[in-house]
Write an enzyme that holds these catalytic residues in place. Structure first.
Site, short mmCIF file in Angstrom:
data_model
loop_
_atom_site.label_atom_id
_atom_site.label_comp_id
_atom_site.label_asym_id
_atom_site.label_seq_id
_atom_site.Cartn_x
_atom_site.Cartn_y
_atom_site.Cartn_z
N LEU A 41 -29.42 0.01 -23.47
CA LEU A 41 -28.47 -1.05 -24.31
C LEU A 41 -27.35 -1.12 -24.36
O LEU A 41 -27.16 -1.43 -24.83
CB LEU A 41 -28.96 -0.26 -25.86
CG LEU A 41 -30.12 -0.05 -26.75
CD1 LEU A 41 -29.71 0.29 -27.61
CD2 LEU A 41 -31.18 -1.09 -26.19
N ASP A 42 -27.49 -2.88 -24.42
CA ASP A 42 -26.07 -3.69 -24.40
C ASP A 42 -25.04 -3.36 -25.44
O ASP A 42 -25.61 -2.93 -26.12
CB ASP A 42 -26.54 -5.13 -24.69
CG ASP A 42 -27.05 -5.72 -23.83
OD1 ASP A 42 -27.40 -5.91 -23.46
OD2 ASP A 42 -27.81 -7.44 -24.57
N GLN A 43 -23.44 -3.46 -24.75
CA GLN A 43 -22.59 -2.46 -25.41
C GLN A 43 -22.69 -3.82 -27.21
O GLN A 43 -22.69 -2.57 -27.90
CB GLN A 43 -21.11 -3.32 -25.04
CG GLN A 43 -20.29 -2.52 -25.72
CD GLN A 43 -19.26 -2.79 -25.73
OE1 GLN A 43 -18.59 -3.53 -24.36
NE2 GLN A 43 -17.95 -2.42 -25.12
#
Length: 196
Positions: A41-43
């Site tokens: 997942l994106d940060q």
């Protein structure tokens, strides 16, 4: 396998440099040293991630993601109100090399990307939507919502400043993940309450 709900601001895997070593993978490895990353997942995105605990489960889970078997649902708050109540965004994406890690729509060199969406709440200057990614391209949901003309609130990469300032975080959460257990094959479903 282990399923976790990642907080916003935490990396999925370590980045470059000593200040970017805190991540989901390292935290899970403290309890489960054999843990391996299956997807990311994106940060800035919060929500559900699955990690494999053995080589066999890593292989089985990775194949599921390659074959697009897992079902994923995200919740987001976007700027404005879409004209329709639901729809599809099918725009190919590729890395914007001059502005990495940003992604961009590219009808010629981009890789296929498909997102289904449904509006579940309208609040004048913003709307709550459910997002169903069929593909798993980097920043797919963020770029597809921008392409619709409704960037996600708090999106420092893609939204204009006035939309970024409406939230202290990216309002994107991976709230539902369903897949086959890597050993038994049983269909499993996991949910994480949306924090916004």
């Amino acid at each position: 396998m282990v399923v976790v709900s990642k907080p916003t601001g935490l990396l999925s895997v370590p980045g470059r440099g000593p200040d970017k070593q805190d991540c989901v993978w390292h935290r899970v490895q403290q309890k489960h040293p054999t843990a391996r990353i299956v997807h990311r997942l994106d940060q800035a995105t919060s929500g559900l991630m699955v990690l494999a605990l053995t080589a066999d489960s890593h292989r089985a889970l990775s194949i599921q993601f390659q074959e697009r078997i897992p079902k994923k649902r995200y919740q987001a708050i976007i700027a404005g109100e879409p004209v329709q109540n639901e729809g599809t965004v099918e725009l190919p994406l590729r890395c914007d090399w001059e502005r990495r890690p940003k992604q961009m729509v590219d009808m010629i060199e981009g890789k296929a990307a498909l997102t289904l969406w449904r509006c579940i709440e309208r609040c004048g200057d913003r709307s709550r939507v459910l997002l169903f990614p069929h593909t798993g391209r980097s920043h797919q949901l963020r770029v597809h919502m921008l392409a619709l003309g409704h960037p996600i609130l708090g999106d420092e990469f893609y939204a204009p400043d006035e939309i970024v300032m409406l939230s202290p975080r990216l309002l994107l959460h991976a709230e539902h993940l369903a897949l086959n257990h890597p050993a038994s094959g049983n269909w499993l479903e996991f949910d994480s309450d949306c924090p916004f």
